[in-house]
Design an enzyme around this catalytic site. Sequence first.
Site, PDB file in Angstrom:
ATOM      1  N   CYS A 289     116.481 -89.579   7.273  1.00  0.00           N
ATOM      2  CA  CYS A 289     116.786 -89.376   8.694  1.00  0.00           C
ATOM      3  C   CYS A 289     118.250 -89.011   8.929  1.00  0.00           C
ATOM      4  O   CYS A 289     118.618 -88.601  10.028  1.00  0.00           O
ATOM      5  CB  CYS A 289     116.428 -90.626   9.501  1.00  0.00           C
ATOM      6  SG  CYS A 289     114.671 -90.944   9.503  1.00  0.00           S
TER       7      CYS A 289
ATOM      8  N   ASN B 184     110.078 -90.164  16.114  1.00  0.00           N
ATOM      9  CA  ASN B 184     111.137 -90.007  15.115  1.00  0.00           C
ATOM     10  C   ASN B 184     110.816 -88.792  14.241  1.00  0.00           C
ATOM     11  O   ASN B 184     109.861 -88.824  13.464  1.00  0.00           O
ATOM     12  CB  ASN B 184     111.207 -91.285  14.275  1.00  0.00           C
ATOM     13  CG  ASN B 184     112.310 -91.248  13.226  1.00  0.00           C
ATOM     14  OD1 ASN B 184     112.892 -90.192  12.962  1.00  0.00           O
ATOM     15  ND2 ASN B 184     112.590 -92.394  12.627  1.00  0.00           N
TER      16      ASN B 184
ATOM     17  N   HIS C  76     120.322 -90.301  16.665  1.00  0.00           N
ATOM     18  CA  HIS C  76     119.040 -90.154  15.964  1.00  0.00           C
ATOM     19  C   HIS C  76     117.987 -90.888  16.792  1.00  0.00           C
ATOM     20  O   HIS C  76     118.234 -91.990  17.296  1.00  0.00           O
ATOM     21  CB  HIS C  76     119.154 -90.765  14.565  1.00  0.00           C
ATOM     22  CG  HIS C  76     117.844 -90.856  13.855  1.00  0.00           C
ATOM     23  ND1 HIS C  76     116.965 -89.803  13.785  1.00  0.00           N
ATOM     24  CD2 HIS C  76     117.256 -91.883  13.185  1.00  0.00           C
ATOM     25  CE1 HIS C  76     115.897 -90.179  13.103  1.00  0.00           C
ATOM     26  NE2 HIS C  76     116.043 -91.432  12.731  1.00  0.00           N
TER      27      HIS C  76
HETATM   28  O1  UT7 Z   1     114.647 -93.428  11.222  1.00  0.00           O
HETATM   29  C1  UT7 Z   1     114.949 -94.387  10.273  1.00  0.00           C
HETATM   30  C2  UT7 Z   1     115.430 -95.594  10.916  1.00  0.00           C
HETATM   31  N1  UT7 Z   1     114.318 -96.376  11.409  1.00  0.00           N
HETATM   32  C3  UT7 Z   1     114.516 -97.260  12.334  1.00  0.00           C
HETATM   33  O2  UT7 Z   1     115.603 -97.382  12.841  1.00  0.00           O
HETATM   34  C4  UT7 Z   1     113.373 -98.155  12.698  1.00  0.00           C
HETATM   35  C5  UT7 Z   1     113.853 -99.561  12.840  1.00  0.00           C
HETATM   36  N2  UT7 Z   1     112.812-100.534  13.123  1.00  0.00           N
HETATM   37  C6  UT7 Z   1     112.105-100.526  14.269  1.00  0.00           C
HETATM   38  O3  UT7 Z   1     112.236 -99.644  15.081  1.00  0.00           O
HETATM   39  C7  UT7 Z   1     111.202-101.704  14.543  1.00  0.00           C
HETATM   40  O4  UT7 Z   1     111.396-102.708  13.583  1.00  0.00           O
HETATM   41  C8  UT7 Z   1     109.676-101.336  14.576  1.00  0.00           C
HETATM   42  C9  UT7 Z   1     109.413-100.523  15.836  1.00  0.00           C
HETATM   43  C10 UT7 Z   1     109.324-100.531  13.362  1.00  0.00           C
HETATM   44  C11 UT7 Z   1     108.849-102.611  14.620  1.00  0.00           C
HETATM   45  O5  UT7 Z   1     109.207-103.401  15.726  1.00  0.00           O
HETATM   46  P1  UT7 Z   1     109.459-104.982  15.524  1.00  0.00           P
HETATM   47  O6  UT7 Z   1     109.784-105.508  16.843  1.00  0.00           O
HETATM   48  O7  UT7 Z   1     110.480-105.121  14.439  1.00  0.00           O
HETATM   49  O8  UT7 Z   1     108.011-105.487  15.103  1.00  0.00           O
HETATM   50  P2  UT7 Z   1     107.541-106.205  13.752  1.00  0.00           P
HETATM   51  O9  UT7 Z   1     107.562-105.261  12.612  1.00  0.00           O
HETATM   52  O10 UT7 Z   1     108.273-107.489  13.612  1.00  0.00           O
HETATM   53  O11 UT7 Z   1     106.038-106.551  14.133  1.00  0.00           O
HETATM   54  C12 UT7 Z   1     105.721-107.472  15.170  1.00  0.00           C
HETATM   55  C13 UT7 Z   1     104.229-107.617  15.225  1.00  0.00           C
HETATM   56  C14 UT7 Z   1     103.584-107.928  13.884  1.00  0.00           C
HETATM   57  O12 UT7 Z   1     102.506-108.818  14.123  1.00  0.00           O
HETATM   58  P3  UT7 Z   1     102.650-110.377  13.726  1.00  0.00           P
HETATM   59  O13 UT7 Z   1     102.953-110.387  12.260  1.00  0.00           O
HETATM   60  O14 UT7 Z   1     103.800-110.865  14.564  1.00  0.00           O
HETATM   61  O15 UT7 Z   1     101.327-110.916  14.107  1.00  0.00           O
HETATM   62  C15 UT7 Z   1     103.031-106.599  13.442  1.00  0.00           C
HETATM   63  O16 UT7 Z   1     101.913-106.718  12.585  1.00  0.00           O
HETATM   64  O17 UT7 Z   1     103.639-106.386  15.678  1.00  0.00           O
HETATM   65  C16 UT7 Z   1     102.629-105.980  14.746  1.00  0.00           C
HETATM   66  N3  UT7 Z   1     102.602-104.529  14.707  1.00  0.00           N
HETATM   67  C17 UT7 Z   1     101.873-103.786  15.556  1.00  0.00           C
HETATM   68  N4  UT7 Z   1     101.052-104.101  16.562  1.00  0.00           N
HETATM   69  C18 UT7 Z   1     100.482-103.095  17.255  1.00  0.00           C
HETATM   70  C19 UT7 Z   1     103.273-103.702  13.864  1.00  0.00           C
HETATM   71  N5  UT7 Z   1     102.997-102.422  14.161  1.00  0.00           N
HETATM   72  C20 UT7 Z   1     102.137-102.440  15.203  1.00  0.00           C
HETATM   73  C21 UT7 Z   1     101.507-101.430  15.955  1.00  0.00           C
HETATM   74  N6  UT7 Z   1     100.695-101.790  16.967  1.00  0.00           N
HETATM   75  N7  UT7 Z   1     101.693-100.110  15.710  1.00  0.00           N
END
Ligand code: UT7
Length: 320
Positions: free
Chosen positions: A113, A277, A247
Amino acid sequence: MLYRSRLIGFGSYLPKNIITNNDLSKKIDTSDEWIRARTGIRQRHIVSNETCTSMACCAAEQALRYANLSIHDIDAVIVATSTPDALFPTTAVMVQKELGMKKGFAFDVSSACSGFIFALSVADNFIKTGQAKNIILIGSEVYSRILDWSDRRTCVLFGDGAGAVILTAVKPQENNGILGIYLHTDGQYSELLYVEGSPTAQQQNCYVRMNGKEVFRQAVNKLSEVVDEALIKNNLKHKDIDWLVPHQANLRIINGMGKKLKLAPERVIVTVDKHANTSAASIPLALNVAIRDKRIKSGDLVIMETLGGGLSWGSALVRI
Ligand code: UT7
């Protein structure tokens, strides 16, 4: 420095095919509400018959028209991509061929990225040293090809597209142009965001894998540092910045950086809602939107920042 590089052309291409969050929620266990609340993404463009090369060509042609230049004025084509159509010939060489460019040189830069900012630095150095006068720099990505469409943690985050800029050599004492670019990588974080499998192994699928929470944490810290670095090294204050073109990975990160820079929300260019993204294409796509709707004007001071796999991160200060 013999010359300064100035951005004089802007172009983009987005696939016609749009996939909304609701479309995805019919196929995997996700929802529009979750995706919008956590990322700000509402939809993404996904290729149907477009390729990395075809999108790059469309974006480059638009940028040439904006700059009022012909392909024969161009000395080099650089494409930032992690999703080329082939390992080689490079995407840039295929763009050179498709656009009928008979001289100069072309090559790809790969830094996930962060690819656009890393490639901008490469192009800037060619211009500063007099090795090239006019360069087309393109970010083009087909992330849909390297997504695991059953992994809801990653597949909802990315989209396809291409953005292009044209850099030209101007006198070093000119005010407008690239003022500084600041690059970093740290391989100790390589396992946070990577592609599993390799396109070099015939018929092997490869998929983006990410520890989203940890990448988020690193992004907030490292983007803050690299934005400060750009300001300090140029003796600038927050109030000197007119626009943030970040980004486009996550609206929460983007808003956090806007606040850090003490910028009003309308001074932060956001396209993540519509494009998701698009990796190395995201900054030139966002820049192109804000140039064409005339928010960003000649003389404005823009800061760009990015973080991606590697980890790799960087910022660029540009007076348009
Ligand atoms: O371009 C390169 C740079 N990339 C970035 O900067 C991305 C950085 N990271 C992020 O943007 C965020 O971490 C995400 C958007 C990827 C994820 O958000 P989060 O608030 O960190 O969520 P999480 O990964 O902690 O997941 C929270 C919950 C989990 O469920 P449990 O374990 O709490 O029951 C996941 O399984 O949300 C669940 N989950 C989803 N639920 C519905 C993960 N993906 C999804 C989804 N739909 N698509």
